[in-house]
Design a protein around this motif. Sequence first.
Motif: not given
Lengths: 328, 328, 328, 328
Positions: B131, B171, C202, C207, C228, C243, C246-247, C249, D230, D242
Amino acid sequence: MRTYGAGLWLFGQFVDRYAADAYGPPVTTVEAIERAARVEGLRVLDINYPFNAPDETVDDVAAALERTGLTAAAITPHIYTRRYQKGAFTNPDPAIRREAVELFRRGTEVAHRLGAGYTKFWPGQDGHDYPFQADYAQLWDLQLAGVRQVVEADPSMQYAIEYKLKEPRVHMTFGTAARTLLGIEEIGAANLGIVLDFGHSLFAKETPADVLQLIHRHGRLVSVELNDNLLEWDDDMAVGSVHPIDTLEFLWGLRRIGWERPILLDQFPFREDPVEAAAASIRTIEAMDRLLDRVDPAALAAAQGRQDALAAQDLVLNELLGGRAPVR
Amino acid sequence: MRTYGAGLWLFGQFVDRYAADAYGPPVTTVEAIERAARVEGLRVLDINYPFNAPDETVDDVAAALERTGLTAAAITPHIYTRRYQKGAFTNPDPAIRREAVELFRRGTEVAHRLGAGYTKFWPGQDGHDYPFQADYAQLWDLQLAGVRQVVEADPSMQYAIEYKLKEPRVHMTFGTAARTLLGIEEIGAANLGIVLDFGHSLFAKETPADVLQLIHRHGRLVSVELNDNLLEWDDDMAVGSVHPIDTLEFLWGLRRIGWERPILLDQFPFREDPVEAAAASIRTIEAMDRLLDRVDPAALAAAQGRQDALAAQDLVLNELLGGRAPVR
Amino acid sequence: MRTYGAGLWLFGQFVDRYAADAYGPPVTTVEAIERAARVEGLRVLDINYPFNAPDETVDDVAAALERTGLTAAAITPHIYTRRYQKGAFTNPDPAIRREAVELFRRGTEVAHRLGAGYTKFWPGQDGHDYPFQADYAQLWDLQLAGVRQVVEADPSMQYAIEYKLKEPRVHMTFGTAARTLLGIEEIGAANLGIVLDFGHSLFAKETPADVLQLIHRHGRLVSVELNDNLLEWDDDMAVGSVHPIDTLEFLWGLRRIGWERPILLDQFPFREDPVEAAAASIRTIEAMDRLLDRVDPAALAAAQGRQDALAAQDLVLNELLGGRAPVR
Amino acid sequence: MRTYGAGLWLFGQFVDRYAADAYGPPVTTVEAIERAARVEGLRVLDINYPFNAPDETVDDVAAALERTGLTAAAITPHIYTRRYQKGAFTNPDPAIRREAVELFRRGTEVAHRLGAGYTKFWPGQDGHDYPFQADYAQLWDLQLAGVRQVVEADPSMQYAIEYKLKEPRVHMTFGTAARTLLGIEEIGAANLGIVLDFGHSLFAKETPADVLQLIHRHGRLVSVELNDNLLEWDDDMAVGSVHPIDTLEFLWGLRRIGWERPILLDQFPFREDPVEAAAASIRTIEAMDRLLDRVDPAALAAAQGRQDALAAQDLVLNELLGGRAPVR
């Protein structure tokens, strides 16, 4: 000659969070039994208690079984409904934990009354959802204490835990075969075992035929249920519809351990006719058994002794695919 | 009459991060071709460039093909080795991006020289791991710019992208069929399409037979590769070993679109004999084709028109399982 | 200053296939609006139509909105209930397909009446379950034809598709961002876009911040929803609970594209108080925004230009973890 | 004050099946130790045996440790290289099984010589790939017999099994914590325990903090390793990159059981500088520990006693996200 059975919910009303008006009208327990009786070859049932309609009695259900010639393989008390949404045996509220134990007491009575072989724990709400939500040691203690209390109260009844990784809880306490065996050994009761659901095993990333031998090795295999899924969720699809080879391997494993008790179906045919869906699965299992009759056990044992994947698979694929040429 | 082929790596040396001393000794490109020639029914190859041994020339390879009667279906330039570990076309260093383009220029020459039908992009290092690591718009721009530069440089060559969700990158930029089609449409070149790898599709959570029609609908299907896996990784196992029904459905899909070009194998038989492993897969496909010959297209179309899962599956399972009784 | 919203179902009655007696009592649409109004900072709603209680009118709902000061961001017609269990736009029965279109006509009227910014497609029953069940080209044609008919009927309304991989269907037709974009491009209407649900992205192995730019690049981003999950299912948990990176981002990505429209919550707090659950998510997003204010955009752009994972992550982790020492 | 360590492979040469020319040049064991010594805060190592270069002796390694001030936490014999590709203890060939046992005898000697606290089993090739390939009861017998033989040969050495679901084998025999505990109980030796790798636990669908207490409850926790991934593969990424919340929960769990032994890193920084990658992870853990110092144990215990997800998460998220307002 195999005996087939099914979880009675297969013939009931389905609902999910989207089709909240349900996939069809309500079905009483007696009506579900009558539907089940229409499935050729189906003989035994796993029946939820309390029964579907509020006014249905154990006598009504006994009469329906008598009338249809079906028998009760198991009773599964409803410990995953609204009342138990935060857990049955792991509920933080001791009053609800006591209710769960009491519900099992009554469920066990029903099981005795109907001649069911075992009373099943399906603790789908026992577990946790979020990181940091629970003290896992406490959760495990509660889980084992509740199950122990139930099984010690009636040593004459066989009990069995059906494990699953998740749903409705995001994480269930009894998630895998090995985890459940550890819990059972810690409880230490002779009348407690496991119901191995093929699909639950698949989506827990187990190899179903492997945990079959593991549970058998520990002397804890009480029953087996068949269905299929896509490995990420308990899709409860028709037997062999996605993973016929793993299903064949599981049936082979049942032969190896001399399994003579029933094979039950655990399907949720949301959009199919349930009688047809169950009948299709039984036809599939029967055909798979005939196919396995044609596999040479000595040749397979030899290939497996060498762990020779291609040779072992050949013995099965050649039967599965008809005219596939043998290995040279 | 189908033509079968394989990625030549199937016959080469395998290594992974644990067996860092490799699963066997080094294999030159010429030796790999000779192994491939021993597989009954195998006719065409997808060949990596640069060749395996530093001193192997295109003439050596052409001679080996000539000698064995095999032909080159495709050339796949090595853009995922140490030099390209941080990306080929998406590498942050423009010098390495230029090298990747130049490698494709040379790979395309080799493809012309060997009469290969297409030159393949397998951009396994193009993407990101963490990320926040990358600006995704920039990554996508770089990815498309590099591919565009290659395909516009030689309109007489057919190019194709083989997408995969991940590995070696966590990814990959071209992760799914739909994503790759969007990129291809944005590039807008007529000579660019897709190599659909069945296993990549499975583990991207696609339905392979579905994306087959999607890619075909867009006129971008260049080649197909078969193998199998457990849905979470590109295990590259023998065809039909885990998902025979999905494989049958994919082969049925190929019939529907009138596919007459080769079917290639993409396997990594780490612990099996590669010649045996390839031969087993071809026998499986041939047997599956014979099985599908026995399925009535009109009956299947009718069941699918009603989206009748049990009826449609019956047509296939009844063949697959031999004596399975028909639907009443 | 962000505007927050929520799918109104967050405040409604939850049910699933196990707690078939529901996790709580029924909730009318008006009651749900009143609950939503108790969440600090929540301003806009995505409202299902038909309304929850059979006798609730659009005037009742308009009055409740007026009274509470909330506004309608979107209307989402119920095309995934019992009637549509075999599909809405992809239903094999043309009569039901027509009903789905007609329901959208009425839903669009409601959207106009309530001043909603868009009418949302959530075609959870459009797709297939079993291998061989459907002709995928036909399914795709039906899917696009139905959506096209709706969006062309009212060019003054903005429409948007919320894609998801599965559930309730085992495979949904609009499963990923790229797939949905391909469909939208094929339909070709200016008034059709995408609602990007972070959790759906997700668990589709996308991504989220990446598909955000992809949808934006195509000019098709209509709305975003946050929640999530555990990557294998649409668990619809509280924002940032699993996450957070990722949130973060994703929120950074929203800044990059200059997003000024609302952020909606899509949660199913089965076992939590919905007002608390929504409030917790909003507090999380607000705190994440403050955290991102402290990240130097130029430094992050520089790290991302080099695709330097450790340096880029440092900029975020150092803020997230307070006293974490900077990179030397 | 925590002690940090790492698997020495973190500082070695990486290779995979695509970058078969490796991600960098070869690294001797001594060179890897020297790299490790450059990581601030890193004190102990898990060292593979045989050593990286054929001519490196235990004296060379002992000298390098002495010189750098690092110590050996563990020795991990290489039982997953070419020789053991079809299994070490489960290899169908008894000669190779004997070699594996003999390698452990020598590895144990090295462990004693270097003062390592435990000798580790990482049986990555022990298991199976294909359905029908193996007789699982036989496989399990071989697995336990081999481990038993090793651990009974030297009761003065502590041994530990590091379980993982798969890779390089598609299915590993010791796949989960509970499965491994069952095996350990069956073996029944006091000097055998578990190395719990956080990432292996995540991708086995376990909750790492939960199996931590389970292993501890059985008195079998020997060591812990941190990293991130992941959820579908053992990506071996930097700590907290992550899943910071699950990592925090795991660290909290370590406090609960009074863990005072080292925390080791198990990372594969294919494309990052290993010294930087390890240092980043240690900084992350240190910052997480400071963050946890600010969490009130009594408040968290109270929330967990109620299984109150939102309240428990608030205690952590409020610290993680700095200015996040407290629950009202």
